[in-house]
Design an enzyme around this catalytic site. Structure first.
Site, PDB file in Angstrom:
ATOM      1  N   ASP A  92      26.069  36.977  51.950  1.00 47.72           N
ATOM      2  CA  ASP A  92      26.782  35.954  52.724  1.00 47.72           C
ATOM      3  C   ASP A  92      28.190  36.378  53.135  1.00 47.72           C
ATOM      4  O   ASP A  92      28.820  35.721  53.945  1.00 47.72           O
ATOM      5  CB  ASP A  92      26.798  34.595  51.989  1.00 47.72           C
ATOM      6  CG  ASP A  92      27.372  34.676  50.588  1.00 47.72           C
ATOM      7  OD1 ASP A  92      27.775  35.773  50.161  1.00 47.72           O
ATOM      8  OD2 ASP A  92      27.400  33.622  49.911  1.00 47.72           O
ATOM      9  N   ARG A  93      28.679  37.477  52.581  1.00 50.26           N
ATOM     10  CA  ARG A  93      30.021  37.922  52.959  1.00 50.26           C
ATOM     11  C   ARG A  93      29.956  39.042  53.989  1.00 50.26           C
ATOM     12  O   ARG A  93      28.926  39.715  54.110  1.00 50.26           O
ATOM     13  CB  ARG A  93      30.786  38.447  51.746  1.00 50.26           C
ATOM     14  CG  ARG A  93      31.067  37.395  50.710  1.00 50.26           C
ATOM     15  CD  ARG A  93      31.977  37.931  49.633  1.00 50.26           C
ATOM     16  NE  ARG A  93      32.239  36.884  48.663  1.00 50.26           N
ATOM     17  CZ  ARG A  93      33.296  36.824  47.878  1.00 50.26           C
ATOM     18  NH1 ARG A  93      34.191  37.795  47.936  1.00 50.26           N
ATOM     19  NH2 ARG A  93      33.458  35.836  47.031  1.00 50.26           N
TER      20      ARG A  93
ATOM     21  N   SER B  70      26.367  36.713  43.462  1.00 51.63           N
ATOM     22  CA  SER B  70      27.064  37.164  44.659  1.00 51.63           C
ATOM     23  C   SER B  70      27.751  38.515  44.509  1.00 51.63           C
ATOM     24  O   SER B  70      27.090  39.504  44.262  1.00 51.63           O
ATOM     25  CB  SER B  70      28.059  36.076  45.071  1.00 51.63           C
ATOM     26  OG  SER B  70      28.573  36.364  46.318  1.00 51.63           O
ATOM     27  N   HIS B  71      29.081  38.537  44.593  1.00 56.12           N
ATOM     28  CA  HIS B  71      29.796  39.817  44.593  1.00 56.12           C
ATOM     29  C   HIS B  71      30.050  40.335  43.176  1.00 56.12           C
ATOM     30  O   HIS B  71      30.619  41.405  43.015  1.00 56.12           O
ATOM     31  CB  HIS B  71      31.133  39.642  45.307  1.00 56.12           C
ATOM     32  CG  HIS B  71      31.992  38.612  44.659  1.00 56.12           C
ATOM     33  ND1 HIS B  71      31.713  37.269  44.747  1.00 56.12           N
ATOM     34  CD2 HIS B  71      33.092  38.712  43.889  1.00 56.12           C
ATOM     35  CE1 HIS B  71      32.607  36.593  44.058  1.00 56.12           C
ATOM     36  NE2 HIS B  71      33.463  37.444  43.521  1.00 56.12           N
TER      37      HIS B  71
ATOM     38  N   ASP C 136      27.886  41.579  50.843  1.00 61.52           N
ATOM     39  CA  ASP C 136      27.988  41.506  49.380  1.00 61.52           C
ATOM     40  C   ASP C 136      26.615  41.366  48.724  1.00 61.52           C
ATOM     41  O   ASP C 136      25.581  41.467  49.385  1.00 61.52           O
ATOM     42  CB  ASP C 136      28.905  40.355  48.965  1.00 61.52           C
ATOM     43  CG  ASP C 136      28.299  39.000  49.242  1.00 61.52           C
ATOM     44  OD1 ASP C 136      27.466  38.902  50.170  1.00 61.52           O
ATOM     45  OD2 ASP C 136      28.618  38.036  48.532  1.00 61.52           O
TER      46      ASP C 136
ATOM     47  N   ASP D 171      24.685  38.963  47.692  1.00 57.02           N
ATOM     48  CA  ASP D 171      23.690  38.021  48.222  1.00 57.02           C
ATOM     49  C   ASP D 171      23.732  37.875  49.734  1.00 57.02           C
ATOM     50  O   ASP D 171      23.068  36.985  50.294  1.00 57.02           O
ATOM     51  CB  ASP D 171      23.832  36.658  47.533  1.00 57.02           C
ATOM     52  CG  ASP D 171      25.184  36.013  47.800  1.00 57.02           C
ATOM     53  OD1 ASP D 171      26.160  36.754  48.042  1.00 57.02           O
ATOM     54  OD2 ASP D 171      25.270  34.776  47.770  1.00 57.02           O
TER      55      ASP D 171
ATOM     56  N   LYS E 220      27.738  30.748  54.425  1.00 56.74           N
ATOM     57  CA  LYS E 220      28.366  31.835  55.154  1.00 56.74           C
ATOM     58  C   LYS E 220      27.319  32.912  55.344  1.00 56.74           C
ATOM     59  O   LYS E 220      26.344  32.965  54.596  1.00 56.74           O
ATOM     60  CB  LYS E 220      29.618  32.337  54.463  1.00 56.74           C
ATOM     61  CG  LYS E 220      29.470  32.768  53.007  1.00 56.74           C
ATOM     62  CD  LYS E 220      30.852  33.039  52.423  1.00 56.74           C
ATOM     63  CE  LYS E 220      30.779  33.633  51.026  1.00 56.74           C
ATOM     64  NZ  LYS E 220      30.749  32.582  49.986  1.00 56.74           N
TER      65      LYS E 220
END
Ligand code: VG1
Ligand code: CO
Length: 544
Positions: A282-283, A113-114, A278, A280, A377
């Site tokens: 989702d943010r 992710s991030h 981000d 992946d 998300k």
């Protein structure tokens, strides 16, 4: 296809955190490390022979290598079909959608992710179940249990698969389908939002936009949806090429890390709307010309205005937020008389509520918002939601936010992160906080009187499962709150997150700077947890 059984030694550190297993790439590169974990997942699942697995990742370093290994392990374990994003790419929300759309058994998403990427940075892997959402705790607990005793994994001798050519191929009993990672997702977005209105608003120049993909997965999605379909200019998507090391940056959408976007949005000729996502996808971070929208406010504003968006025009059934997310959305729920659930941090806790139709929209303070359209998300969804809102209301981002505060009051909010604290020090902070929980209630600190101090525990209203120790909360009689919890996504030491909020009803005080408005509570937070004293630091590493 010939199945081989490879003997292996268990690793003792494969306990998934808030969102899957995240470790340094070097840890994943140890012999059998990835293979063990994937086999431990499959060993913990039942009845998937002949069924479909969705597979893809955010394109970070080690993504392609990992995908080739997983294809062979999945084949040897008896999956019937693998749906893989072209180039090994899939954003987290797109993977969630594919699992649902093609009724797959589940999916594996390769991402940290991030967290930064590259040979010396982070890699991650998470399993999503048949509803498209992150595996609930009972699954991740089982994966960990199994990983500690595993002594072999299954693989096959098939050749590496060409991940770049779209199409299907059959290898004995296994079908491998390489799909366009964007097409199904773009179609889903068109079924939710008013794309005609968005096209008009963009072509007429009413909306000018800037999207920062942060050299991560959303580049191709944003180019297709914002530029090709909605007609935004190509320059409106920056850092659009997914890079294995994200250009050396943290693909984390906040004002500190999305600095290129932040500079443009806080300038005299800022576009009307700016956003970032981000690693992946989702943010989301939402900004307007010279304004930043906190994720907690964004969630509340989306809930309050959802009925204006085509897919939610009949209204929303309920909302949910993670515990440390501000109480702004609670006020919206109270006003509209819909339920509001408070869950532990991590998207996996929303899945049951979404499946049961108890909630339509949910979110977290950590730049995550989503709805029942998928079970993750969804960064671009949130961005399109805001664009649709601006186009319908014909108001600037700043006006939308201020109008919301006027109606509901403002929950002034901030989060301070102290990263990579040595574990013993972090544990001492947690112990010190825990010791105070019984004595704090009733104590006064200036105008702040503690009304409760506890450790958050959650009972899932659908399946009754209980999750304990989900963060410590100190609540005050005036509704203010300080929350402390340790991160479950880091890969070095421990990260302490301190979440601080205070409600302000007075419209004349809504334009304050959050750090100033919360200064008394920030001092109290240090008094309670002693993070600065115990680490010798003077400032948080990240403030959002
Ligand atoms: C963080 C966030 C949490 C989020 C999680 C995964 O977890 O606080 O809200 O769900 O990251 O998001 P933690 O345990 O580090 O606080 V992502 O976009 O990194 O998958
Ligand atoms: Co993410």
């Amino acid at each position: 296809m010939q199945i081989e059984i490879i003997a292996t030694q268990p690793y003792n550190d494969q306990n998934p955190g808030t969102s899957g297993l995240r470790k340094k790439v070097k840890v994943f590169q140890q012999p059998g490390y990835l293979e063990n974990f994937v086999q431990a997942i499959f060993d913990s699942l039942e009845d998937f022979t002949g069924k479909t697995l969705v597979l893809g990742g955010d394109g970070r370093y080690f993504n392609r290598v990992a995908i080739q290994s997983i294809i062979k392990i999945a084949a040897a374990n008896g999956f019937g079909e693998l749906i893989i994003g072209q180039g090994g790419l899939l954003s987290t929300p797109a993977a969630s959608h594919l699992i649902r759309k093609y009724e797959a058994f589940g999916g594996l998403v390769l991402s940290a992710s991030h967290n930064p990427g590259g040979p010396d940075e982070d890699f991650g892997i998470k399993y999503n179940v048949g509803n498209g959402g992150p595996a609930p705790e009972k699954y991740s607990d089982a994966f960990f249990q199994r990983s500690q005793v595993i002594d072999s994994y299954k693989t096959t001798n098939i050749k590496d698969v060409d991940l770049d050519s779209i199409g299907s191929q059959q290898i004995d009993e296994l079908k491998i389908t390489i799909i366009d990672p964007v097409a199904d997702y773009a179609e889903l977005m068109q079924s939710i939002f008013d794309f005609n209105l968005l096209k008009q608003s963009i072509s007429s120049g009413y909306i000018t936009l800037l999207f920062d993909a942060m050299s991560a997965i959303t580049g191709p999605y944003a180019k297709s949806i914002l530029v090709d379909i909605l007609g935004a200019s190509p320059e409106s998507v920056i850092n659009a090429e997914p890079l294995e090391d994200f250009g050396g940056h943290h693909p984390d959408p906040n004002l500190a890390h999305a600095h290129e976007l932040a500079e443009r949005m806080f300038s005299v000729d800022a576009p009307t709307f700016g956003a970032a996502s981000d690693g992946d996808g989702d943010r989301n971070m939402i900004t307007g010309s010279n304004i930043f929208v906190t994720p907690s406010d964004s969630l509340a504003i989306m809930a309050a205005n959802a009925h204006l968006i085509p897919a939610y025009s009949k209204g929303i059934s309920g909302v949910a937020r993670s515990m440390p997310t501000s109480q702004a959305v609670d006020r919206v729920a109270a006003k509209y008389n819909i339920p509001c659930y408070e869950t532990p941090t991590g998207w996996k806790f929303f899945g049951n509520l979404l499946d049961a139709g108890k909630i339509t929209i949910c979110g977290e303070e950590s730049f995550g918002t989503g709805s029942d359209h998928v079970r993750e998300k969804d960064g671009l969804w949130a961005i399109l939601f805001w664009l649709n809102l601006i186009a319908i209301k014909r108001q600037s981002v700043a006006d939308i936010v201020h109008e919301h505060w006027q109606k509901f009051g403002r929950d002034i909010y901030c989060r301070h992160d102290y990263e990579a604290i040595e574990s013993p020090v972090a544990n001492s902070i947690v112990e010190h906080l825990r010791e105070q929980l019984t004595t704090l209630p009733g104590q006064s600190f200036g105008e702040y009187v503690v009304s409760y101090a506890d450790e958050f525990s959650y009972e899932d209203p659908i399946d009754g499962s209980i999750s304990k120790n989900q963060g410590m909360r100190v609540g005050f009689e005036n509704g203010s709150r300080i929350v402390f919890r340790l991160s479950g996504t880091g890969t070095v030491g421990a990260t302490l997150r301190i979440y601080i909020e205070r409600f302000e009803a007075d419209v004349t005080k809504h334009d304050q700077d959050a750090q100033e408005a919360l200064s008394e509570l920030i001092i109290l937070a240090e008094q309670f947890c002693e993070v600065k004293k115990r680490t010798g630091r003077t400032e948080p590493d990240v403030t959002t």
